[in-house]
Enzyme design. Structure first.
Site, PDB file in Angstrom:
ATOM      1  N   CYS A   2      57.333  45.112  29.935  1.00 49.28           N
ATOM      2  CA  CYS A   2      56.061  44.555  30.404  1.00 49.28           C
ATOM      3  C   CYS A   2      56.233  43.804  31.725  1.00 49.28           C
ATOM      4  CB  CYS A   2      55.509  43.574  29.382  1.00 49.28           C
ATOM      5  SG  CYS A   2      55.309  44.275  27.761  1.00 49.28           S
ATOM      6  N   ARG A  27      59.222  48.887  36.201  1.00 47.75           N
ATOM      7  CA  ARG A  27      59.798  48.343  34.973  1.00 47.75           C
ATOM      8  C   ARG A  27      59.545  49.240  33.768  1.00 47.75           C
ATOM      9  NH1 ARG A  27      60.229  42.368  35.554  1.00 47.75           N
ATOM     10  NH2 ARG A  27      59.830  42.112  33.353  1.00 47.75           N
ATOM     11  N   TRP A  77      54.426  47.507  27.911  1.00 47.16           N
ATOM     12  CA  TRP A  77      55.366  48.468  27.312  1.00 47.16           C
ATOM     13  C   TRP A  77      55.306  48.167  25.816  1.00 47.16           C
ATOM     14  CZ3 TRP A  77      60.105  48.354  24.603  1.00 47.16           C
ATOM     15  CH2 TRP A  77      60.855  49.528  24.648  1.00 47.16           C
ATOM     16  N   ASN A 103      54.533  38.583  28.105  1.00 46.28           N
ATOM     17  CA  ASN A 103      55.732  39.419  27.968  1.00 46.28           C
ATOM     18  C   ASN A 103      56.577  38.828  26.858  1.00 46.28           C
ATOM     19  OD1 ASN A 103      54.962  40.815  30.190  1.00 46.28           O
ATOM     20  ND2 ASN A 103      56.743  40.287  31.455  1.00 46.28           N
ATOM     21  N   GLY A 104      57.230  39.678  26.083  1.00 45.83           N
ATOM     22  CA  GLY A 104      58.112  39.168  25.033  1.00 45.83           C
ATOM     23  C   GLY A 104      57.564  39.529  23.665  1.00 45.83           C
ATOM     24  N   GLU A 486      78.535  57.713  31.757  1.00 45.59           N
ATOM     25  CA  GLU A 486      77.464  57.363  32.689  1.00 45.59           C
ATOM     26  C   GLU A 486      76.736  58.621  33.180  1.00 45.59           C
ATOM     27  OE1 GLU A 486      75.882  54.873  33.396  1.00 45.59           O
ATOM     28  OE2 GLU A 486      74.999  55.200  35.363  1.00 45.59           O
ATOM     29  N   LYS A 490      72.776  59.277  32.602  1.00 46.16           N
ATOM     30  CA  LYS A 490      71.827  59.559  33.701  1.00 46.16           C
ATOM     31  C   LYS A 490      71.014  60.801  33.374  1.00 46.16           C
ATOM     32  CE  LYS A 490      71.743  56.625  35.207  1.00 46.16           C
ATOM     33  NZ  LYS A 490      72.412  55.365  35.116  1.00 46.16           N
ATOM     34  N   GLU A 493      68.486  60.169  30.516  1.00 46.44           N
ATOM     35  CA  GLU A 493      67.388  59.267  30.882  1.00 46.44           C
ATOM     36  C   GLU A 493      66.293  59.949  31.684  1.00 46.44           C
ATOM     37  OE1 GLU A 493      69.776  56.098  32.879  1.00 46.44           O
ATOM     38  OE2 GLU A 493      68.547  54.800  31.624  1.00 46.44           O
ATOM     39  N   HIS A 509      87.893  67.071  18.512  1.00 43.33           N
ATOM     40  CA  HIS A 509      87.776  66.453  17.189  1.00 43.33           C
ATOM     41  C   HIS A 509      86.345  66.494  16.675  1.00 43.33           C
ATOM     42  CE1 HIS A 509      91.920  65.102  17.265  1.00 43.33           C
ATOM     43  NE2 HIS A 509      91.716  64.801  18.539  1.00 43.33           N
ATOM     44  N   LYS A 608      62.821  49.237  32.917  1.00 45.50           N
ATOM     45  CA  LYS A 608      63.886  48.886  33.849  1.00 45.50           C
ATOM     46  C   LYS A 608      64.676  47.688  33.360  1.00 45.50           C
ATOM     47  CE  LYS A 608      66.346  49.032  37.574  1.00 45.50           C
ATOM     48  NZ  LYS A 608      67.461  49.994  37.524  1.00 45.50           N
TER      49      LYS A 608
END
Ligand code: M6R
Length: 613
Positions: A2, A27, A77, A103-104, A486, A490, A493, A509, A608
């Site tokens: 948010c 964000r 969000w 927010n929160g 990483e 990427k 995402e 394995h 974000k």
């Protein structure tokens, strides 16, 4: 996650708020809304699910009242309740007097909601936020408390994290902003005030910023303001900081996406993270100076972080153990905060975070502080919560990162960890002066970043070949295992393709069961002591008909024979190899997502900075 922007002043608030919301889009969000108040106390709330543009179109159609003297706006969000128009913020209490953005998460919203319902308060949305605005309204309407006291009374009764901005129809000249656990910044200009969940919607209006601390509120009335405590009715000092910023951080320039711009910025950001921090055979990290004697004496280092920053932590572990010979334990912050820990007052705990606001990392650091450890922050955002909660730290200095998928922050984080490992090695007499000099000579290695970026078209062609694959394996060893993680992150995402990173030998394995002729396998193959071993791992996949993409600094024929696609990067040292391979993987993921026509900067469901647990 948010975002909040609010304005109080004599200008037309709508354009300020809408432009502010656009700055917060990075964000991640699913709905947006705005509430403005006139001098006479008329509040207009407009909300839409979807993008800020949709909200803007509606506002343009219905006219943006130029007479408003204050406004609050929000990108939501979804956490509690679906991402729809009703659940979007701002929320207003049932008497349409108090309006709020938040927010929160209000953790004890359920008992409060039950209590308010028992008092016949009617709810419209499924959100925890509406509970808070109704609670403020409830105290206010009882008539014994004024606006400020009602906000304080409500906040004293909620658990969880919040950053809020509140307006009151009876006091159009007032605005209250408060925080606990979620960041909030107040921008001050002559006779006007701006509030933001970060400085991005504020900074083009004023560079005079107060970062509210936990349990603080800003009470704005007419042209004056006070910083007060939420716990008690007392005034606190106003700590105004002048923030330097570069306007082009918020501009895509010639690029279609911020992520693409930020990948290219690494030519400068990697050197920014190093410049001024080295001499011929020394590393200077001024931010750690005060605590350095304790840091160098510590024989237990912990690194805690989330997502991409956690991958940087794994690289940091390898570098610190390799150079300084101190054992390092790396743990996801979400685990660290609850796990039993061996952290004590002789430990060093390093928190890595681009935003400096990640809720789990912040909680992990608070825990480490409670255990008496020396805490170090490696953050990108000056003034962020993690940079302020840690004892000392180093900024990555790569400018505002807007693309949700972290790129330039990651390579800057590993540069800082490289410097830290070398400094620690030198202090602990684990490295010779000549070796230090060799490691600290970045003159040619930084040029290699540019030469990798020049391979962009070659990488693009390869990426587009694989854009319809449904699963990928990314495989590397040692320092390049986190690079594989990483690269896979990427791709996941921004392209929504399933991808896993594994240590190359571990693949047999289990994951090898996935391999068939359709499955691309990205191997990261430096010409180092693991080279022959990785070649065997490649053979294992090749013999099962898997597609092989190799990123290497070797020109040997065997790799050409094994690879369906080969990307050769310049020869360099171990640390720089990771950086260069990472950049290739960033571009690879980027072009797959672009090939799939996806919104690279705002991937679905992602935020974000993850400011909730
Ligand atoms: O701001 P932080 O570095 O603390 O964020 C941690 C993660 O949320 C972040 O790295 C996330 O995984 C990114 N989307 C990665 O691209």
């Amino acid at each position: 996650m948010c975002g909040i922007v609010a304005y109080k002043g004599q200008k037309n608030c709508y354009p300020i708020l809408i432009n502010g919301l656009k700055k917060l889009e990075y964000r991640g969000y699913d709905s947006a809304g705005v509430a403005c108040i006139t001098e006479q106390g008329k509040i207009t709330v407009t909300k839409r699910s979807g993008k800020v543009k949709q909200l803007e179109d509606v506002l343009k159609k219905h006219g943006m009242n130029k007479k408003c003297i204050g406004g609050i706006a929000h990108t939501r969000w979804a956490t509690h309740g679906r991402p729809n128009q009703i659940n979007a913020h701002p929320h207003i209490d049932e008497s349409a007097t108090i309006v709020l953005v938040h927010n929160g998460i209000i953790e004890n919203y359920d008992p409060i909601k039950k209590f308010l319902k028992s008092k016949k308060v009617k709810f419209k949305s499924e959100t925890d936020t509406e509970v808070l605005v109704q609670l403020i309204g409830y105290f206010y309407k009882k008539g014994k408390l004024n606006f400020e006291q009602s906000v304080r009374a409500a906040l004293q009764r909620v658990d969880g994290a919040y950053a809020i901005v509140v307006l009151n129809k009876d006091e159009p000249d007032s605005m209250i902003a408060a925080r606990k656990g979620s960041p909030l910044a107040l921008g001050i200009n002559e006779k006007e005030f701006f509030v933001g969940s970060d400085i991005s919607p504020i900074i083009s209006h004023t560079q005079q910023i107060i970062y509210l601390e936990d349990s603080q509120m800003a009470v704005i009335k007419n042209d004056n303001y006070e910083i007060k405590s939420i716990d008690k009715d007392i005034s606190l000092p106003k700590i105004v900081e002048k923030i330097d910023y570069k306007i082009d951080d918020y501009d895509k320039g010639k690029f279609k996406f911020f992520m693409h711009k930020e990948i290219h910025e690494q030519v400068d950001t990697i050197s920014n993270s190093i410049i001024g921090r080295t001499t011929e055979h020394n590393v200077i990290l001024n931010g750690l100076l005060e605590y350095w004697s304790q840091i160098e004496a510590s024989d237990k280092i912990f690194i805690t972080a989330c997502g991409t920053s956690w991958h940087a932590g794994l690289i940091g572990k390898n570098l610190i153990e390799r150079f300084a010979k101190v054992p390092v334990h790396v743990e996801y912050a979400s685990e660290f905060r609850y796990n039993r820990t061996l952290v004590d007052n002789k430990s060093v705990v390093i928190a890595i975070s681009q935003s400096g606001e990640t809720a789990d990392t912040l909680a992990a650091i608070k825990k480490a502080n409670d255990y008496g450890a020396i805490t170090i922050g490696i953050c990108n955002v000056a003034g962020s919560s993690i940079s302020r909660e840690t004892d000392c730290g180093v900024f990555t200095r790569c400018g505002h990162e807007i693309g949700v998928a972290s790129t330039k922050a990651f390579t800057a984080q590993i540069s800082i960890l490289y410097l830290f490992a070398l400094k620690l090695a030198s202090s602990r007499k684990q490295i010779s002066k000549s070796a230090m000099t060799a490691h600290l000579d970045f003159s040619s290695s930084l040029r290699k970043v540019r030469s990798v970026l020049r391979k962009e078209n070659e990488i693009k062609k390869i990426a587009l070949k694989y854009k319809n694959a449904s699963d990928f394996l990314y495989l590397g060893r040692g320092l390049n295992f986190p690079v594989a993680l990483e690269g896979a992150l990427k791709l996941k995402e921004i392209s929504y393709i399933h991808a896993e990173g594994y240590p190359a030998a571990e693949m047999k394995h289990g994951p090898i069961a996935l391999v068939d002729k359709n499955m691309p396998n990205v191997f990261i193959v430096p010409k180092d002591m693991t080279y022959e071993k990785i070649i065997s791992n490649i053979e294992e996949i090749r013999s099962r008909k898997g597609k092989i993409i190799i990123i290497t600094d070797s020109k040997e024929k065997i790799l050409k024979d094994l690879a369906h696609d080969l990307i050769i990067i310049p020869k360099t040292n171990h640390y720089m190899f990771c950086v260069l391979a990472t950049i290739v993987l960033q571009l690879f993921a980027y072009y797959i997502a672009v090939g799939k026509k996806l919104n690279v900067d705002q991937p679905r469901n992602l935020a974000k900075s993850v400011t909730v647990e």
